[in-house]
Scaffold this motif. Structure first.
Motif, mmCIF file in Angstrom:
data_model
loop_
_atom_site.group_PDB
_atom_site.id
_atom_site.type_symbol
_atom_site.label_atom_id
_atom_site.label_comp_id
_atom_site.label_asym_id
_atom_site.label_seq_id
_atom_site.Cartn_x
_atom_site.Cartn_y
_atom_site.Cartn_z
ATOM 1 N N ASN A 63 0.801 -1.236 0.000
ATOM 2 C CA ASN A 63 0.000 0.000 0.000
ATOM 3 C C ASN A 63 0.828 1.277 0.000
ATOM 4 O O ASN A 63 0.279 2.371 -0.112
ATOM 5 C CB ASN A 63 -0.918 0.022 1.232
ATOM 6 C CG ASN A 63 -1.837 -1.196 1.269
ATOM 7 O OD1 ASN A 63 -2.463 -1.520 0.264
ATOM 8 N ND2 ASN A 63 -1.898 -1.871 2.404
ATOM 9 N N THR A 101 -5.771 1.339 1.857
ATOM 10 C CA THR A 101 -5.611 0.568 0.618
ATOM 11 C C THR A 101 -6.031 1.456 -0.554
ATOM 12 O O THR A 101 -7.008 2.196 -0.436
ATOM 13 C CB THR A 101 -6.520 -0.677 0.670
ATOM 14 O OG1 THR A 101 -6.207 -1.381 1.871
ATOM 15 C CG2 THR A 101 -6.291 -1.606 -0.518
ATOM 16 N N CYS A 102 -5.327 1.352 -1.648
ATOM 17 C CA CYS A 102 -5.627 2.226 -2.795
ATOM 18 C C CYS A 102 -6.921 1.784 -3.492
ATOM 19 O O CYS A 102 -7.039 0.630 -3.917
ATOM 20 C CB CYS A 102 -4.457 2.178 -3.776
ATOM 21 S SG CYS A 102 -4.750 3.206 -5.203
ATOM 22 N N ARG A 134 -1.376 4.161 -7.662
ATOM 23 C CA ARG A 134 -0.754 4.896 -6.537
ATOM 24 C C ARG A 134 0.752 4.912 -6.757
ATOM 25 O O ARG A 134 1.346 3.882 -7.072
ATOM 26 C CB ARG A 134 -1.074 4.211 -5.205
ATOM 27 C CG ARG A 134 -0.356 4.839 -4.008
ATOM 28 C CD ARG A 134 -0.786 4.228 -2.683
ATOM 29 N NE ARG A 134 -2.139 4.616 -2.307
ATOM 30 C CZ ARG A 134 -2.754 4.207 -1.184
ATOM 31 N NH1 ARG A 134 -2.126 3.405 -0.339
ATOM 32 N NH2 ARG A 134 -3.980 4.597 -0.917
ATOM 33 N N ASP A 181 -2.501 9.132 -5.236
ATOM 34 C CA ASP A 181 -3.441 8.234 -5.913
ATOM 35 C C ASP A 181 -3.916 8.904 -7.201
ATOM 36 O O ASP A 181 -4.287 10.090 -7.193
ATOM 37 C CB ASP A 181 -4.646 7.932 -5.006
ATOM 38 C CG ASP A 181 -4.290 6.890 -3.962
ATOM 39 O OD1 ASP A 181 -3.113 6.456 -3.934
ATOM 40 O OD2 ASP A 181 -5.169 6.521 -3.163
ATOM 41 N N LYS A 185 0.657 0.737 -7.141
ATOM 42 C CA LYS A 185 -0.453 0.048 -7.829
ATOM 43 C C LYS A 185 -0.530 0.583 -9.248
ATOM 44 O O LYS A 185 -0.337 1.777 -9.456
ATOM 45 C CB LYS A 185 -1.759 0.341 -7.103
ATOM 46 C CG LYS A 185 -2.975 -0.358 -7.713
ATOM 47 C CD LYS A 185 -4.237 0.000 -6.948
ATOM 48 C CE LYS A 185 -5.470 -0.569 -7.644
ATOM 49 N NZ LYS A 185 -6.712 -0.019 -7.116
#
Ligand SMILES: NC(=O)C1=CN([C@@H]2O[C@H](COP(=O)(O)OP(=O)(O)OC[C@H]3O[C@@H](n4cnc5c(N)ncnc54)[C@H](O)[C@@H]3O)[C@@H](O)[C@H]2O)C=CC1
Ligand SMILES: O=C(O)CCC(=O)C(=O)O
Length: 387
Positions: A296, A312-313, A318, A361, A387
């Motif tokens: 994360n 959490t994305c 991210r 994000d 991510k």
């Protein structure tokens, strides 16, 4: 898939928390994470792949924390996870220094074949007599996780406890028994206390803080306990103080050639945190920190980067940026992302001393070019796609 390497044995209860996305590797190359206890890392060449080091323990003097920050490697420790294990050994150390328990046990082992060992024991026991700790004054230098626990336990055993810590955290202060005397000068600890125990990290500012000058100020017959780090004490000066009778006993958890086998010194082989419970607590906390960081981008309990938590994305992407805590960084990040038409869904920027950390994000995926531009900004040490 992430890879991790253990420089020391780490409790299975912790390692078991790594799921199928993680592979344990026998060498450092290609590893994302390093887990370590006391292995010395100062001369170690870390591959670029290493993004995180987790110290399953408190002291980080075995890790080049600042160099890691410069390279964008986040170093975690596990505050408080082994404090109870150390506290219990400190209490044992005070008792071992006060009663000749070791001498008595060794005597019995040596005389085990004597027919009248029971009678002999009653005759000989006076040579192992000692004193009680109840009612004695204990000075504690450093009231963090361990010092505060030692303070409360010693107070419960009837000791008069003096605590010194100019940088005490609010949490530690809240946890202290009201019976602990708040001492503002080390001299008062030195001049008043029968037992002195040290629980500070080894830093340039604390190295050899117990030196000849400090020892000279202590009460005759003082017992000194060191379960923090050997280099906090000038052990040559300590030996002189011990040989002159100024110090009655030195109890240390750090074996070296200066102290090993010396009369009046009780040495344990760095056993403070060597309990099943402490080893498991540290391993569990370390693995959770590593997972939250790698999966994360979140940081909790780092010693070189700030805490930062965006959960959490839930956005498309991210990115995590390790950088220097200097002006104009955020505007450079947003300019690059904006120029690519990337919309920021959420963002956090935190700093700790010279270093800072930004989590961003995004509503679409950043291109390689944008990531390369971010990496090229002066003061940025690492850009990672989480991510
Ligand atoms: N023997 C062993 O197996 C173990 C040894 N340790 C050692 O004990 C040290 C302390 O551990 P924790 O209590 O968990 O750390 P901690 O970080 O919770 O507490 C350290 C405390 O020392 C204080 N301090 C810093 N500089 C000081 C100074 N000049 N004078 C007075 N207080 C000062 C801080 O304000 C803090 O409250 C570790 O850094 C490590 O070196 C820790 C765990 C196990
Ligand atoms: O891992 C160990 O046994 C050492 C513990 C320690 O010294 C620490 O946590 O600072």
């Amino acid at each position: 898939m992430f890879q991790y390497h253990c420089l020391n044995p780490i409790a299975e209860k912790g390692l078991g928390l790594f799921n199928e996305e993680y592979k344990k590797s026998e060498d450092l190359q290609e590893c994302d994470a390093v887990l370590v206890r006391s292995a010395k890392m100062h001369d170690m060449e870390l591959p670029e792949s290493v993004k995180v080091i987790a110290r399953a323990g408190a002291g980080v003097n075995n890790i080049p924390v600042k160099d890691c920050a410069e390279k964008g490697v986040v170093v975690f420790n596990t505050p408080g996870a082994n404090a109870n294990g150390v506290k219990e050994l400190v209490l044992a150390g005070m008792l071992l220094a006060s009663r000749d328990i070791v001498g008595g046990i060794e005597w019995v082992a040596k005389e085990k074949d004597q027919e009248d060992i029971d009678k002999l024991a009653e005759k000989q026991k006076k040579q192992f007599a000692g004193c009680e700790i109840m009612g004695k004054k204990l000075g504690i230098i450093g009231l963090g996780a361990i010092g505060a626990m030692v303070a409360n336990a010693a107070s419960a055993l009837g000791m008069e406890v003096y605590g010194y810590d100019p940088y005490i955290s609010i949490d530690a202060a809240w946890n202290l028994s009201r019976t602990i005397k708040h001492i503002k000068s080390l001299d008062e600890i030195y001049s008043q206390c029968d037992y002195i125990t040290i629980h500070v990290p080894l830093l340039d500012s604390t190295k050899e803080m117990i030196n000849k000058e400090a020892l000279d100020k202590m009460k005759d017959g003082v017992v000194l306990l060191n379960f923090a780090r050997d280099l906090l004490v000038d052990e040559d000066a300590l030996i002189e103080a011990l040989d002159s009778g100024k110090v009655k006993k030195y109890v240390t958890d750090f074996a070296n050639h200066t102290v090993a086998g010396h009369k009046g010194i009780l040495v344990t082989p760095h056993l403070g945190a060597s309990t099943e419970e402490s080893e498991e607590n540290c391993a569990v906390m370390a693995v959770k920190e590593v997972r939250d960081f790698l999966e994360n981008g979140n940081i909790k309990n780092s010693v070189n980067f700030p805490n930062c938590d965006m959960g959490t994305c839930v956005a498309v992407g991210r990115i995590a940026i390790c950088h220097k805590n200097i002006p104009n960084m955020i505007s450079q990040f947003t300019k690059i992302l904006g120029a690519e038409g990337l919309n920021i869904a959420d963002m956090t920027n935190k700093s700790k001393g010279e270093y800072a950390y930004t989590l961003i994000d995004l509503e679409s995926t950043a291109s390689k070019e944008a990531l390369d531009e971010l990496k090229a900004i002066e003061g940025v040490s690492r850009v990672r796609v989480v991510k």
